[in-house]
Design a protein around this motif. Structure first.
Motif, PDB file in Angstrom:
ATOM      1  N   PRO A 181       6.007  -9.010   1.337  1.00 28.53           N
ATOM      2  CA  PRO A 181       6.103  -7.939   2.062  1.00 28.53           C
ATOM      3  C   PRO A 181       7.266  -7.609   2.639  1.00 28.53           C
ATOM      4  O   PRO A 181       8.114  -8.366   3.066  1.00 28.53           O
ATOM      5  CB  PRO A 181       4.976  -8.286   3.108  1.00 28.53           C
ATOM      6  N   LEU A 213       0.421  -4.121   6.462  1.00 34.26           N
ATOM      7  CA  LEU A 213       1.230  -4.668   5.209  1.00 34.26           C
ATOM      8  C   LEU A 213       1.982  -3.596   4.723  1.00 34.26           C
ATOM      9  O   LEU A 213       1.630  -2.410   4.307  1.00 34.26           O
ATOM     10  CB  LEU A 213      -0.030  -5.114   4.211  1.00 34.26           C
ATOM     11  N   THR A 255       0.593  -3.492  -6.256  1.00 37.83           N
ATOM     12  CA  THR A 255       1.549  -4.023  -5.355  1.00 37.83           C
ATOM     13  C   THR A 255       0.798  -4.788  -4.137  1.00 37.83           C
ATOM     14  O   THR A 255       1.255  -5.715  -3.988  1.00 37.83           O
ATOM     15  CB  THR A 255       2.532  -2.727  -4.862  1.00 37.83           C
ATOM     16  N   THR A 256      -0.219  -4.092  -3.645  1.00 34.31           N
ATOM     17  CA  THR A 256      -1.052  -4.952  -2.850  1.00 34.31           C
ATOM     18  C   THR A 256      -1.574  -6.278  -3.326  1.00 34.31           C
ATOM     19  O   THR A 256      -1.472  -7.203  -2.648  1.00 34.31           O
ATOM     20  CB  THR A 256      -2.064  -4.013  -2.303  1.00 34.31           C
ATOM     21  N   LYS A 285      -2.001  -0.208  -5.532  1.00 41.14           N
ATOM     22  CA  LYS A 285      -3.028  -0.925  -5.796  1.00 41.14           C
ATOM     23  C   LYS A 285      -2.732  -2.429  -6.225  1.00 41.14           C
ATOM     24  O   LYS A 285      -2.717  -3.636  -5.576  1.00 41.14           O
ATOM     25  CB  LYS A 285      -4.061  -0.688  -6.685  1.00 41.14           C
ATOM     26  N   VAL A 327       3.630   0.624  -0.547  1.00 42.65           N
ATOM     27  CA  VAL A 327       2.507   0.376   0.359  1.00 42.65           C
ATOM     28  C   VAL A 327       2.753   0.304   1.787  1.00 42.65           C
ATOM     29  O   VAL A 327       3.938  -0.052   2.162  1.00 42.65           O
ATOM     30  CB  VAL A 327       1.918  -1.111   0.077  1.00 42.65           C
ATOM     31  N   LEU A 382      -0.914  -1.160   5.800  1.00 40.66           N
ATOM     32  CA  LEU A 382      -2.237  -1.368   5.186  1.00 40.66           C
ATOM     33  C   LEU A 382      -2.820  -2.257   6.309  1.00 40.66           C
ATOM     34  O   LEU A 382      -2.400  -3.462   6.321  1.00 40.66           O
ATOM     35  CB  LEU A 382      -1.926  -1.985   3.938  1.00 40.66           C
ATOM     36  N   ARG A 400       5.253  -2.531   1.788  1.00 39.26           N
ATOM     37  CA  ARG A 400       6.350  -2.870   0.841  1.00 39.26           C
ATOM     38  C   ARG A 400       6.800  -1.585   0.257  1.00 39.26           C
ATOM     39  O   ARG A 400       6.573  -0.855  -0.038  1.00 39.26           O
ATOM     40  CB  ARG A 400       5.663  -3.580  -0.156  1.00 39.26           C
ATOM     41  N   CYS A 420      -0.382 -10.411   5.197  1.00 39.60           N
ATOM     42  CA  CYS A 420      -1.734 -10.377   4.564  1.00 39.60           C
ATOM     43  C   CYS A 420      -2.063 -12.091   4.475  1.00 39.60           C
ATOM     44  O   CYS A 420      -1.296 -12.912   4.176  1.00 39.60           O
ATOM     45  CB  CYS A 420      -1.830  -9.734   3.300  1.00 39.60           C
ATOM     46  N   THR A 452      -5.358  -7.784   5.917  1.00 37.86           N
ATOM     47  CA  THR A 452      -3.867  -7.170   5.707  1.00 37.86           C
ATOM     48  C   THR A 452      -3.487  -6.519   7.182  1.00 37.86           C
ATOM     49  O   THR A 452      -4.481  -6.022   7.776  1.00 37.86           O
ATOM     50  CB  THR A 452      -3.668  -6.331   4.627  1.00 37.86           C
TER      51      THR A 452
END
Lengths: 132, 313
Positions: B58, B12, B47-48, B45, B22, B25, B14, B63, B9
């Motif tokens: 994103p 990253l 969401t990633t 977590k 997020v 990241l 969001r 990513c 990523t």
């Protein structure tokens, strides 16, 4: 020999494995030339990442407890002197310090501590002879 | 992206509304590794994971999974990624062997033997209907179906949620068997620290949408140190929360009966100097378990926001 690991304890899992093998060798439960389970087999048995077992074995090989025979596996080896005399003494003192501190906290006299110590050593030596 | 990374990523980010779930990241999963993704609920977590799988756009950053941007995953690339969702959805009217046939007909590289072995570990009767199965057994069928499709990369979102001890063990065994060849990689989001310590090579720890730890388990443990301090007041607060005594590289300080446990990352001379300046009746180094180390980070985020230091992250 039965190895057990407990996640969530103060010692890393690879350390728990290495310590137990080392103890089994010292106690004569494992004799020179005895095979150890393969990395994959032990990892499967303990349900741990194989790299963890590999790390424990690698450390034991570096410490001269085990040797790898290519194509055959991992075996208990004739103890090689991998440390210098000074280093061995330093490690001995370190190990004794813990035992001595504990013993003194329990209010034993020097003579009593020494006596129990030699009983322990005798027990180890006789067990080693039986198995060896 | 390094050839050896299966997930990568880049900054990253969001947002949901005005909240960054997020944030910036930067994170990679190397090929052949099992990475435990840890964090409190709401740390970002899931969401990633949804962004990695291309299920969520994103807001910023990007990513890649198996070398392909997640926003344009082709069906061919998707077939090389296995993932399970929270709760393990399956069609309740199917029998387990029908799930197997369904998988076989929809996946070109289906490994029926792996499916068999996995469901057996979970103690599942293949004639049983999905609706009759326990939660742990449903997890078993779902995991077996995902893994038997022979993916290169496995993304598991909290697969152990609500599992009984037998199913947990079966889950760990199945993940380890899946990775035996050393070529497959796993991103495993979980709250079960003991299981992560058993199976994972690396630990990635998310706090409030950012990644605060990303390293091997042994390295993570080795860097964390703790002391118990026998003092009447919190050594970081000196009786007054608005005036904390700075301890360089502190992660967390929590009460332990009458004493305090101070957890530190990479303690150096300055840390030791600060610690020895604390007025206390006694101070001694404490054993740090993997769980202690993780909890130190997680509880800091929940309780001790005021003690954040740049160094500790």
């Amino acid at each position: 020999m039965q190895i057990r690991v407990v996640p969530g304890s103060g010692a890393a899992i690879y350390r728990q494995i290495a310590d137990q093998v080392q103890r089994a060798v010292a106690a004569g439960e494992l004799a020179v030339g005895d095979p150890l389970p393969s990395v994959r087999a032990l990892a499967k048995e303990l349900v741990v990442n194989p790299n963890t077992v590999a790390k424990a074995y690698a450390e034991l090989v570096a410490d001269g407890v085990l040797e790898t025979q290519p194509g055959r596996g991992v075996f208990v080896t004739e103890r090689r002197a991998v440390y210098s005399q000074d280093e061995r003494l330093r490690r001995l003192d370190e190990a004794l310090e813990t035992a001595v501190n504990e013993s003194i906290r329990l209010d034993f006299s020097n003579a009593e501590i020494l006596e129990r110590m030699s009983v322990q050593l005798d027990k180890l030596n006789s067990r080693g002879k039986q198995n060896g | 992206m390094a050839e050896s990374d299966v997930i990568r990523t880049r900054r990253l980010t969001r947002y949901f509304g005005h909240k960054a779930v997020v944030e910036e990241l930067d994170f990679a999963v190397p090929r052949g590794q099992i990475v435990g993704l840890l964090g409190l609920n709401g740390a970002g977590k899931t969401t990633t994971i949804r962004m990695l799988l291309g299920l969520l756009e994103p807001t910023r950053g990007s990513c890649e999974v198996l070398g392909v941007d997640s926003r344009c995953l082709t069906p061919e690339t998707r077939a090389r990624i296995g993932h399970t969702v929270e709760g393990h959805f399956l069609y309740p009217w199917m029998r387990v062997r029908e799930c197997e046939r369904f998988g076989r007909e929809t996946h070109p590289r289906w490994d029926g033997g792996f499916f068999e072995r996995s469901v057996r570990r979970f103690g599942i009767d293949t004639e049983a209907k999905v609706a009759w199965l326990s939660r742990g057994q449903r997890a078993g069928v779902s995991l077996a179906s995902t893994l038997a499709s022979n993916p290169e990369l496995l993304i598991l979102d909290d697969p152990a949620l609500g599992l009984d001890p037998v199913s947990r063990r079966a889950l760990n065994e199945t993940i380890l068997e899946f990775c035996q060849s050393g070529q497959r990689s796993v991103l495993l989001s979980s709250h079960l620290l003991d299981d992560v310590e058993r199976v994972a090579d690396r630990v990635a720890l998310m706090v409030d949408g950012t990644m605060v730890v990303n390293t091997t388990i042994d390295h993570f443990r080795a860097r964390i140190a703790a002391w118990t301090i026998d003092a009447p007041d919190s050594p970081t607060a000196a009786g007054n929360l608005s005036m904390p005594v700075p301890i360089p590289r502190i992660v967390n300080c929590r009460p332990l009966g009458q004493r305090w446990q101070v957890t530190v990352v990479d303690p150096d001379e300055d840390t030791r100097a600060a610690l020895s300046a604390i007025e206390s009746r006694a101070m001694e180094p404490a054993d740090v378990t993997f769980e202690d180390a993780v909890l130190a980070y997680l509880s800091r985020s929940r309780v001790y926001h005021s003690f954040y230091t740049e160094d500790a992250s």
